[in-house]
Design an enzyme around this catalytic site. Sequence first.
Site, short mmCIF file in Angstrom:
data_model
loop_
_atom_site.label_atom_id
_atom_site.label_comp_id
_atom_site.label_asym_id
_atom_site.label_seq_id
_atom_site.Cartn_x
_atom_site.Cartn_y
_atom_site.Cartn_z
N ALA A 13 0.83 -1.20 0.00
CA ALA A 13 0.00 0.00 0.00
C ALA A 13 0.86 1.25 0.00
CB ALA A 13 -0.91 0.01 1.21
N ASN A 14 0.26 2.36 -0.31
CA ASN A 14 0.88 3.67 -0.14
C ASN A 14 0.35 4.27 1.14
OD1 ASN A 14 2.26 3.62 -2.55
ND2 ASN A 14 1.33 5.49 -3.33
#
Length: 223
Positions: A29-30
């Site tokens: 994920a970011n």
Amino acid sequence: PKERPLAGLSAIVTSGPTHEPIDPVRYIANRSSGRQGHAIAAALRDAGAAVTLVSGPVTLPDPIGVTVRHVETAADMLAAVETSLPADIAVFVAAVADWRVAAESTRKIKKTAEGPPSLALAENPDILATIGHHADRPGLVVGFAAETDDLLANARRKLEKKGADAILANDVSPEGGVMGGAENTIRLVTAEGVEEWPTLAKDAAAERLVEWIATRLGRRAAE
Ligand code: C5P
């Protein structure tokens, strides 16, 4: 100024991170809280636009009076944006993961004596660039550039490459505390030049962007 300058117009906003599954229990994920994107969706709504918010996984409540489409991955986010077209305005705020795992495992990957697994990655679609060059491109397309270095040069490059009308360049150096924080220091980069905004709370930055959009669309007399 008119109270609902964007009445009769439609807008799409992307917000939050994307999650790219590795296996049923893990993902890439970011870092993104969704606060800026959700604030922009709410500000567009307050200005009278019909808003679709395409949100990755966030802990924020759905803004009321906005159509919210919840997605996980970049591929899902692109599909939700494309099926929400046509629109007059699109603002891409999501922190989309640049890569996904090429072959997602349907079973949990186990620890073995051979050591850690290698993950082959595949490139995700660039949602802003896809819509910026789309046959059904919204009349006004806005993106963000979160950078730690060469802020303006990178923003100008993104403006061209992604087919955007404006890039909101945001300094996310760790010293600034922007990530997950309540404030943004934005420079609005267009083909015409650079507008420096003061450090603003994320909802004030959203309102300022909506004012800029209304002016740009001729919905507001120059003050
Ligand atoms: O290239 P970079 O990720 O820095 O560009 C940021 C801008 O592009 C943001 O507006 C972001 O929402 C958008 N973007 C996107 N899809 C991607 C990557 C970025 O829409 N896969």
